[in-house]
Design an enzyme around this catalytic site. Structure first.
Site, PDB file in Angstrom:
ATOM      1  N   GLU A   1      15.473 -46.152 -78.837  1.00 49.30           N
ATOM      2  CA  GLU A   1      16.852 -45.715 -78.608  1.00 49.30           C
ATOM      3  C   GLU A   1      17.821 -46.896 -78.700  1.00 49.30           C
ATOM      4  O   GLU A   1      18.916 -46.770 -79.249  1.00 49.30           O
ATOM      5  CB  GLU A   1      16.973 -45.018 -77.244  1.00 49.30           C
TER       6      GLU A   1
ATOM      7  N   PHE B   1       9.880 -35.104 -77.530  1.00 48.50           N
ATOM      8  CA  PHE B   1       8.553 -35.061 -78.142  1.00 48.50           C
ATOM      9  C   PHE B   1       8.642 -34.127 -79.343  1.00 48.50           C
ATOM     10  O   PHE B   1       9.274 -33.073 -79.259  1.00 48.50           O
ATOM     11  CB  PHE B   1       7.523 -34.460 -77.169  1.00 48.50           C
TER      12      PHE B   1
ATOM     13  N   HIS C   1      13.206 -37.492 -65.029  1.00 48.50           N
ATOM     14  CA  HIS C   1      13.323 -36.840 -66.331  1.00 48.50           C
ATOM     15  C   HIS C   1      13.212 -35.330 -66.131  1.00 48.50           C
ATOM     16  O   HIS C   1      12.150 -34.827 -65.782  1.00 48.50           O
ATOM     17  CB  HIS C   1      12.231 -37.364 -67.261  1.00 48.50           C
TER      18      HIS C   1
ATOM     19  N   LYS D   1      18.471 -41.125 -65.663  1.00 46.07           N
ATOM     20  CA  LYS D   1      17.084 -40.816 -65.302  1.00 46.07           C
ATOM     21  C   LYS D   1      16.541 -41.863 -64.320  1.00 46.07           C
ATOM     22  O   LYS D   1      15.534 -41.632 -63.661  1.00 46.07           O
ATOM     23  CB  LYS D   1      16.193 -40.779 -66.544  1.00 46.07           C
TER      24      LYS D   1
ATOM     25  N   CYS E   1      12.080 -32.552 -74.708  1.00 44.74           N
ATOM     26  CA  CYS E   1      13.101 -33.261 -73.945  1.00 44.74           C
ATOM     27  C   CYS E   1      14.481 -33.192 -74.580  1.00 44.74           C
ATOM     28  O   CYS E   1      15.454 -33.642 -73.974  1.00 44.74           O
ATOM     29  CB  CYS E   1      12.679 -34.711 -73.774  1.00 44.74           C
TER      30      CYS E   1
ATOM     31  N   HIS F   1      19.283 -41.503 -73.355  1.00 40.27           N
ATOM     32  CA  HIS F   1      18.101 -40.708 -73.007  1.00 40.27           C
ATOM     33  C   HIS F   1      17.248 -41.529 -72.034  1.00 40.27           C
ATOM     34  O   HIS F   1      16.762 -41.003 -71.050  1.00 40.27           O
ATOM     35  CB  HIS F   1      17.336 -40.350 -74.278  1.00 40.27           C
TER      36      HIS F   1
END
Lengths: 426, 438
Positions: free
Chosen positions: B332, B417, B358, B353, B181, B321
């Site tokens: 985050e 990830f 995403h 998002k 990502c 994010h």
């Protein structure tokens, strides 16, 4: 482009491929002239047009002893983790860190980078879904509803392209700048080039660069064969009889840092990264510029980046994958730059096959070895240079590099050409 | 670090293909309106999966995006998005490579995972498995096995890179990265670095992905990473809301045209923003889990601010994010709070998002484009679907209506990830000029 006062040096190396699992082991194979390409064991090749490969022989637990880790990584990741571990161990980087004051260890980790070049994926990893397709009898609805009963929850994690980045990072707490480059053949060599650039740029003080791949699998062999890119025996780079390449598998890794830092911590300096070039031929996925345009430009960029004249180069480790078009256009590109004064040219795919994403970084480790030993193994399978290539300084026997500087050339799909310039430290 | 000598880089073109619009302006209008791109999946029969919703690109015509039929044949769905978004970005910038300068043009892409198409895997299944469905290599040797070189080309890790280079004639530095990502953000960061070290004068940088297919979605379903609010697709992605329960899988592409600031000024280009700073760290925590204290993302944000020669004081907007998973959003926010301190109450924060879903490897690139547009228009898009406050996520979210107000600089985070964290800082061009005067 870079700060010329800062030399970037190599202080650790790791390698695993069909020819061995240390630089010394692989060197013995290169020197012996006996290829590591042979009958493969991953499936029964009896009915296959290609029955050889350069498989890694070491078993999984020898390479990565951590039994638990094997549940979350794939074969290619295992190679990458092994090579990076070897390079880190040889550099004594983490031993140095662990001896620092505790308050200095965090900042050290934050300034230690990790850049990996990865194959990006394997066909075989998707075969975990095949029993589910059988169970679903063609129904996508059933495929979805039976999914969690038939496929491991870890599937995605096992197959993430950036697994080596993740696991080597966790193991070593390498928390600085990072990347996972998935640029087919160029991935591994670009990991080294980007690492050196990042240190020159001040993004990190030291970087572990690694590249890994396991392209040897049935579908890959089939498609390469259908495209006319596969030989049925050890590749014969630049030879008039060459008929294609053969897959290898494995990984390599180097640790890069400033010369002044290496000296300050008393690390052994093995070689120097001088510069690199990288360009695309804009020819699409498979096609090559017939004039070797990208090879020429990447070499010129690397020489310029490294402040070298063509006459400074004492050895070229060619991509030499053994396919008709790539070897020919590579020789044309080299000739454009060096004219009639081409330094000795060699290449190692005859010995350990084509490692695709790892090919360039494996060649870097072994070219450095050749410079250090002042001896470049020849290409024993190149018995008669292709007349179309013309007068070209390849030899079946070992030769002495004409200086302590070498270029490593790596070419890939997407019209990619990457060239790295190295110097040996003896 | 010789910060004073850094080459200044301008963003002069934007292209987007997203679940809320097939062009930049369509996407931007939808984000300002808080329109969701999520709906029941229509690309394939997803009825049996634990998640049946996604944010698909709608009405996309690959053939008009990729005029060369030879390229179109080798283009996967995500490559089509990439070629379309890149073409829009170049048209927007009003420049493209010429034979004279094509070697000074570079390309940096965040490419999606090489996930095989279900139909192709089905063919392998039908030829090369035993009665239990276990692979049998010899099946591939059956004379009628339809081994397709075109599928093979499409599947290469750098196929997108190769197609883009060919379509636009880009002959300089080229790189393709994949850090899950974080890929799109890292690609733009890589482009910035290549331009600063003088390797290129122009770059096309962005990301593309499409995992909205049976194999792509399977990996996320198995992990339990997706929201299962199948009866409420438009409300399923709710970053920072206490009841968030996973992300909504999207697809698409975003591209930026980057060029040397002085050259852009010289040719009278419209400059959206300065691409001012890149930060890049590895969490070294766990493979999917984010560090609860934000250790990792914190370093990336600090680096990006430092690289941009700025501080938190100049940042007026953060495009988070914000995936809408419990772990990511908490981690985050911890990172944002650690870096911004009390200023976190003043900085507008939103995760787009919430509307787009995403976009995985494309997310960072699309969200970088959103930051540029937010700077241009002086408005922060909303964080949709936020209803239930989470004390762990008490940042200054833009809720309900987009919030106008000049943005001097914007920050965007992409956390992947595997633990790769990418942060980028974009600066308002007026602030660049005033900076130079002062």
């Amino acid at each position: 482009m870079k700060n010329a006062s800062e030399k970037i040096v190599i202080t650790g190396r790791g390698i695993v491929c069909g020819a061995g699992a240390t630089p010394d082991d692989v060197w013995s194979v290169l020197e012996s002239g006996e290829t590591a390409v042979g009958p493969y064991s991953q499936w029964d090749g009896e009915k296959w047009p290609v029955q050889v490969a350069a498989e890694v022989k070491e078993n999984n637990r020898t390479l990565v002893p951590d039994r638990k880790l094997h549940k979350t990584i794939s074969r290619t990741d295992m190679f990458g983790i092994y090579a990076a571990d070897q390079a880190i161990a040889e550099s004594e980087l983490l031993a140095h860190r662990d001896a620092l004051e505790e308050t200095e260890q965090g900042p050290f980790n934050d300034r230690t980078g990790l850049i990996v070049g990865a194959g990006g994926g394997n066909y075989s990893s998707n075969y975990d879904y095949l029993p589910l397709i059988t169970e679903a009898e063609g129904s996508l609805q059933k495929f979805g509803s039976e999914l969690s009963n038939m496929v491991t929850p870890m599937w995605l994690l096992k197959n993430l392209p950036n697994n080596v980045l993740c696991h080597v990072g966790i193991r070593g707490q390498l928390k600085g700048t990072n990347a996972c480059i998935t640029n087919q053949c160029s991935s591994g060599i670009m990991a080294v080039a980007e690492s050196a650039s990042a240190i020159w740029n001040g993004e990190a003080d030291r970087i572990v660069a690694a590249g890994h791949d396991s392209p040897f699998e049935p579908e890959m062999v089939l498609y390469y064969h259908k495209l006319g890119l596969m030989s049925s025996e050890a590749p014969k780079p630049f030879d008039e009889q060459r008929s294609g390449t053969i897959f290898g598998e494995g990984a390599a890794s180097v640790v890069l840092e400033r010369e002044s830092d290496a000296e300050a911590r008393g690390a052994e300096v093995l070689g120097e990264f001088l510069g690199f070039g990288c360009c695309s031929e804009a020819t699409g996925i498979l096609d090559l510029d017939p004039d070797g345009d990208g090879v020429r430009r990447a070499i010129e960029q690397a020489l310029d980046d490294a402040d070298l004249a063509p006459s400074d180069v004492g050895l070229i480790c060619a991509h030499g994958n053994g396919t008709r078009a790539s070897d020919l256009t590579e020789s044309i590109g080299i000739r454009h730059v060096f004219g009639d004064a081409i330094p000795p040219v060699t290449g190692f795919k005859w010995a350990y096959g084509h490692l695709i994403a790892a090919s360039g970084i494996v060649d870097i480790v072994m070219t450095l070895e050749a410079l250090r030993r002042k001896s470049a193994p020849g290409i024993p399978t190149c018995e008669k240079v292709d007349p179309e290539i013309g007068d070209f300084p390849v030899s079946t026997e070992s030769v002495t590099p004409s200086s302590d500087v070498a270029l490593v050339i790596c070419r890939g799909f997407g019209g990619m050409n990457v060239v790295v310039a190295l110097r040996a430290t003896s | 670090m010789a910060s004073t000598e850094k080459r200044r880089i301008a963003v002069t073109g934007i292209g987007m293909v997203t679940p809320v619009g097939n062009t930049t302006e369509e996407t931007w209008a939808a984000l300002l309106a808080g329109k969701s791109g999520a709906a029941p999946i229509s690309n394939f029969d997803a009825s049996g999966f634990s998640t049946t919703i996604g944010a698909e690109v709608k009405g996309f015509d690959a053939a008009s995006a990729v005029p060369d039929p030879r390229l179109l044949k080798c283009a996967s769905r995500s490559h089509g998005f990439a070629l379309a978004a890149a073409a829009e970005a170049l048209a927007d910038a009003g420049i493209s490579p010429t034979p004279e300068d094509s070697h000074r043009w570079g390309l940096a892409v965040g490419a999606g995972m090489m996930s095989v198409a279900y139909d192709d895997l089905k063919v392998v299944h039908d030829y090369a498995t035993d009665e239990n469905g276990y692979f049998d290599a010899d099946g591939l040797m059956k004379p009628d096995f339809p081994a397709s070189p075109v599928n093979f080309c499409r599947w290469q890790s750098n196929a997108g890179l190769g197609l883009l280079a060919k379509q636009f004639g880009i002959r300089g530095y080229a790189t393709s990265v994949h850090t899950a990502c974080a890929s799109g953000g890292q690609a733009i960061g890589s482009a910035l670095k290549a331009m600063r070290r003088g390797q290129c004068d122009f770059m096309l940088a962005g990301g593309f992905d499409s995992m909205l297919n049976p194999i792509g979605i399977s990996g996320f379903c198995l992990l339990g990473a997706l929201s299962t609010d199948n009866d409420n697709p438009t409300g399923a992605s709710r970053p920072f809301d206490k009841t968030r329960n996973g992300f909504v899988l999207g697809e698409g592409s975003g591209f930026l045209v980057l060029e040397d600031w002085d050259k852009a000024i010289e040719r009278g280009a419209t400059i959206y923003a300065e691409l001012a700073g890149d930060g890049n760290s590895l969490s070294c925590y766990r493979i999917t889990d984010s560090p609860p204290d934000g250790n990792g993302p914190i370093q990336a944000i600090h680096q990006a601010l430092g690289d941009a020669d700025t501080t938190i004081e100049e940042i007026d907007y953060v495009n988070a994010h914000g995936t809408s998973t419990q772990m990511n959003d908490r981690s985050e926010c911890a990172a944002m709070k650690a870096v911004f301190g009390e200023r976190i109450d003043e900085v507008r924060v939103s995760s787009t998002k919430s509307c787009m879903g995403h976009l995985i490897a494309a997310a960072g690139a699309v969200e970088a484009a959103v930051c540029c547009l937010a700077i241009r228009d002086g408005i922060a898009p909303i964080n949709a679907n936020y209803e239930n406050p989470d004390p762990d996520c008490d940042v200054n979210l833009v809720v309900g209506e987009p919030r106008p107000g000049r943005i001097r600089a914007a920050l965007t985070n992409s956390l992947g990830f595997g633990g790769s964290n990418s942060s980028l800082v974009f600066r308002n061009p007026e602030n660049v000029n005033s900076k130079e005067v002062s």
